[in-house]
Write a protein that holds these residues in place. Structure first.
Motif, PDB file in Angstrom:
ATOM      1  N   TRP A   1       0.828  -1.208   0.000  1.00  0.00           N
ATOM      2  CA  TRP A   1       0.000   0.000   0.000  1.00  0.00           C
ATOM      3  C   TRP A   1       0.864   1.260   0.000  1.00  0.00           C
ATOM      4  CZ3 TRP A   1      -4.540  -1.104  -1.522  1.00  0.00           C
ATOM      5  CH2 TRP A   1      -5.200  -2.246  -1.102  1.00  0.00           C
ATOM      6  N   THR A   2       1.924   1.244   0.795  1.00  0.00           N
ATOM      7  CA  THR A   2       2.819   2.415   0.854  1.00  0.00           C
ATOM      8  C   THR A   2       3.544   2.603  -0.467  1.00  0.00           C
ATOM      9  OG1 THR A   2       3.151   2.092   3.232  1.00  0.00           O
ATOM     10  CG2 THR A   2       4.765   3.456   2.069  1.00  0.00           C
ATOM     11  N   VAL A   3       4.051   1.527  -1.042  1.00  0.00           N
ATOM     12  CA  VAL A   3       4.752   1.618  -2.329  1.00  0.00           C
ATOM     13  C   VAL A   3       3.823   2.186  -3.397  1.00  0.00           C
ATOM     14  CG1 VAL A   3       5.847   0.302  -4.182  1.00  0.00           C
ATOM     15  CG2 VAL A   3       6.355  -0.251  -1.787  1.00  0.00           C
ATOM     16  N   ALA A   4       2.587   1.696  -3.463  1.00  0.00           N
ATOM     17  CA  ALA A   4       1.632   2.183  -4.462  1.00  0.00           C
ATOM     18  C   ALA A   4       1.324   3.662  -4.262  1.00  0.00           C
ATOM     19  CB  ALA A   4       0.350   1.354  -4.394  1.00  0.00           C
ATOM     20  N   GLU A   5       1.395   4.122  -3.010  1.00  0.00           N
ATOM     21  CA  GLU A   5       1.072   5.521  -2.719  1.00  0.00           C
ATOM     22  C   GLU A   5       2.212   6.477  -3.070  1.00  0.00           C
ATOM     23  OE1 GLU A   5       0.050   8.363   1.151  1.00  0.00           O
ATOM     24  OE2 GLU A   5       0.210   6.189   1.384  1.00  0.00           O
ATOM     25  N   ILE A   6       3.443   6.101  -2.730  1.00  0.00           N
ATOM     26  CA  ILE A   6       4.550   7.060  -2.898  1.00  0.00           C
ATOM     27  C   ILE A   6       5.294   6.916  -4.234  1.00  0.00           C
ATOM     28  CG2 ILE A   6       4.858   7.137  -0.399  1.00  0.00           C
ATOM     29  CD1 ILE A   6       7.426   5.508  -0.772  1.00  0.00           C
ATOM     30  N   GLU A   7       5.190   5.757  -4.878  1.00  0.00           N
ATOM     31  CA  GLU A   7       5.960   5.549  -6.110  1.00  0.00           C
ATOM     32  C   GLU A   7       5.651   6.570  -7.200  1.00  0.00           C
ATOM     33  OE1 GLU A   7       6.965   4.319 -10.044  1.00  0.00           O
ATOM     34  OE2 GLU A   7       4.903   4.336  -9.281  1.00  0.00           O
ATOM     35  N   PRO A   8       4.375   6.898  -7.476  1.00  0.00           N
ATOM     36  CA  PRO A   8       4.115   7.911  -8.517  1.00  0.00           C
ATOM     37  C   PRO A   8       4.686   9.282  -8.164  1.00  0.00           C
ATOM     38  CG  PRO A   8       2.131   6.640  -8.044  1.00  0.00           C
ATOM     39  CD  PRO A   8       3.118   6.306  -6.965  1.00  0.00           C
ATOM     40  N   ARG A   9       4.739   9.616  -6.899  1.00  0.00           N
ATOM     41  CA  ARG A   9       5.219  10.926  -6.466  1.00  0.00           C
ATOM     42  C   ARG A   9       6.723  11.079  -6.687  1.00  0.00           C
ATOM     43  NH1 ARG A   9       4.536  11.758  -0.278  1.00  0.00           N
ATOM     44  NH2 ARG A   9       2.586  10.712  -0.856  1.00  0.00           N
ATOM     45  N   TYR A  10       7.469   9.995  -6.504  1.00  0.00           N
ATOM     46  CA  TYR A  10       8.934  10.064  -6.583  1.00  0.00           C
ATOM     47  C   TYR A  10       9.497   9.299  -7.791  1.00  0.00           C
ATOM     48  CZ  TYR A  10       8.515  11.760  -1.780  1.00  0.00           C
ATOM     49  OH  TYR A  10       8.187  12.492  -0.659  1.00  0.00           O
ATOM     50  N   ARG A  11       8.655   9.004  -8.739  1.00  0.00           N
ATOM     51  CA  ARG A  11       9.064   8.168  -9.881  1.00  0.00           C
ATOM     52  C   ARG A  11      10.253   8.746 -10.642  1.00  0.00           C
ATOM     53  NH1 ARG A  11       4.079   6.738 -13.279  1.00  0.00           N
ATOM     54  NH2 ARG A  11       3.733   5.462 -11.412  1.00  0.00           N
ATOM     55  N   ASP A  12      10.280  10.052 -10.794  1.00  0.00           N
ATOM     56  CA  ASP A  12      11.351  10.687 -11.576  1.00  0.00           C
ATOM     57  C   ASP A  12      12.608  10.969 -10.769  1.00  0.00           C
ATOM     58  OD1 ASP A  12       9.730  10.688 -13.839  1.00  0.00           O
ATOM     59  OD2 ASP A  12       8.882  12.662 -13.359  1.00  0.00           O
ATOM     60  N   THR A  13      12.503  10.996  -9.452  1.00  0.00           N
ATOM     61  CA  THR A  13      13.659  11.343  -8.613  1.00  0.00           C
ATOM     62  C   THR A  13      14.230  10.142  -7.867  1.00  0.00           C
ATOM     63  OG1 THR A  13      12.097  12.007  -6.884  1.00  0.00           O
ATOM     64  CG2 THR A  13      12.972  13.745  -8.310  1.00  0.00           C
ATOM     65  N   VAL A  14      13.355   9.281  -7.337  1.00  0.00           N
ATOM     66  CA  VAL A  14      13.800   8.079  -6.613  1.00  0.00           C
ATOM     67  C   VAL A  14      12.957   6.895  -7.098  1.00  0.00           C
ATOM     68  CG1 VAL A  14      14.291   7.039  -4.371  1.00  0.00           C
ATOM     69  CG2 VAL A  14      14.281   9.539  -4.604  1.00  0.00           C
ATOM     70  N   PRO A  15      13.338   6.268  -8.191  1.00  0.00           N
ATOM     71  CA  PRO A  15      12.547   5.152  -8.710  1.00  0.00           C
ATOM     72  C   PRO A  15      12.487   3.989  -7.712  1.00  0.00           C
ATOM     73  CG  PRO A  15      14.173   5.908 -10.325  1.00  0.00           C
ATOM     74  CD  PRO A  15      14.513   6.570  -9.035  1.00  0.00           C
ATOM     75  N   ILE A  16      11.324   3.374  -7.621  1.00  0.00           N
ATOM     76  CA  ILE A  16      11.138   2.172  -6.808  1.00  0.00           C
ATOM     77  C   ILE A  16      10.866   1.011  -7.761  1.00  0.00           C
ATOM     78  CG2 ILE A  16       9.764   1.048  -5.017  1.00  0.00           C
ATOM     79  CD1 ILE A  16       9.083   3.799  -3.920  1.00  0.00           C
ATOM     80  N   VAL A  17      11.638  -0.060  -7.609  1.00  0.00           N
ATOM     81  CA  VAL A  17      11.522  -1.215  -8.495  1.00  0.00           C
ATOM     82  C   VAL A  17      11.266  -2.454  -7.649  1.00  0.00           C
ATOM     83  CG1 VAL A  17      12.667  -2.635 -10.242  1.00  0.00           C
ATOM     84  CG2 VAL A  17      13.115  -0.164 -10.142  1.00  0.00           C
ATOM     85  N   GLY A  18      10.185  -3.165  -7.945  1.00  0.00           N
ATOM     86  CA  GLY A  18       9.896  -4.409  -7.245  1.00  0.00           C
ATOM     87  C   GLY A  18      10.636  -5.576  -7.875  1.00  0.00           C
ATOM     88  N   VAL A  19      11.079  -6.508  -7.010  1.00  0.00           N
ATOM     89  CA  VAL A  19      11.731  -7.731  -7.495  1.00  0.00           C
ATOM     90  C   VAL A  19      10.960  -8.897  -6.876  1.00  0.00           C
ATOM     91  CG1 VAL A  19      13.876  -9.028  -7.733  1.00  0.00           C
ATOM     92  CG2 VAL A  19      13.945  -6.524  -7.547  1.00  0.00           C
ATOM     93  N   ALA A  20      10.098  -9.517  -7.666  1.00  0.00           N
ATOM     94  CA  ALA A  20       9.202 -10.565  -7.167  1.00  0.00           C
ATOM     95  C   ALA A  20       9.867 -11.935  -7.251  1.00  0.00           C
ATOM     96  CB  ALA A  20       7.906 -10.550  -7.968  1.00  0.00           C
TER      97      ALA A  20
END
Length: 224
Positions: free
Chosen positions: A133-152
């Motif tokens: 839930w947290t990742v889904a909330e903050i990822e769009p906000r910081y996509r260009d500055t701090v990318p978040i990448v999931g590794v399943a």
């Protein structure tokens, strides 16, 4: 008769004398013109001696050429670069590739020069679900500055895709790692683990983070 001839001879003598005088005048006129032309030549030479160059002529010997205000360019020298800094070097930690759950090719080198968050999760993990839930909330906000990448990993591809759909993570890059290749590369032995890499390629965090701590970390990296 003799008198007439005498007067005639005297007239001829006067005409000859007059003709001689005319020739002397003509000669004198030529001399004056020659003298005038010579004076002009002397005047031009004098001007050239004062200025160092003759009008329309080459630079006088021994004098330096006039400065144009720009430094000379060496023959064959490469042009001065006008562009910006050189291309960003890719740190070793970002030299890996993969395939997303959507089937697209992924190359981590594109994140060189940026801080990056790698989130290692499993589809059956309850803790991972709470973090999602947290990742889904903050990822769009910081996509260009701090990318978040999931590794399943540690699960089936179908279950991984269902997890992404359930928690609205479709816009976040999710690498499929069913063989555990990246998990081994980053020494991840359990879920859920966050690996945070700064813009210089150094790992600054490797471990668990709850939603609040993750948000604070990402915000700090974005402002750094």
């Amino acid at each position: 008769m003799r008198i007439s001839v005498a007067w005639t001879g005297a007239g001829q003598l006067r005409r000859w004398a007059a003709a001689g005088q005319l020739r002397r005048w003509a000669a004198a006129g030529q001399l004056r013109r020659a003298a005038t032309a010579g004076a002009l030549v002397v005047a031009l030479v004098g001007v050239a001696a004062c200025t160092g160059t003759a009008p329309g002529g080459p630079v006088a010997a021994g004098s330096a050429p006039a400065s144009t205000g720009a430094p000379p360019t060496p023959t064959g020298a490469p042009p001065t670069p006008t562009g910006g800094p050189s291309a960003t070097q890719v740190p070793d930690v970002l030299r890996f590739t993969g395939t997303t759950l959507g089937g697209a090719a992924f190359d981590a080198a594109r994140f060189a020069g940026k801080p990056v968050v790698l989130w290692f999760w499993a589809p059956w993990c309850a803790t991972c679900a709470s973090q999602a839930w947290t990742v889904a909330e903050i990822e769009p906000r910081y996509r260009d500055t701090v990318p978040i990448v999931g590794v399943a990993g540690l699960g089936e591809r179908k279950a991984m895709k269902e997890f992404v759909t359930e928690f609205d993570l479709g816009a976040t890059p999710q690498i499929e790692d069913t063989k555990g290749t990246l998990w081994k590369r980053f020494k991840v032995t359990e879920q859920s683990i966050f690996v945070i890499i700064d813009r210089n390629g150094a790992v600054v965090h490797h471990g668990f983070l709850d939603g609040e701590a993750l948000t604070a970390r990402v915000a700090a990296l974005a402002g750094a």
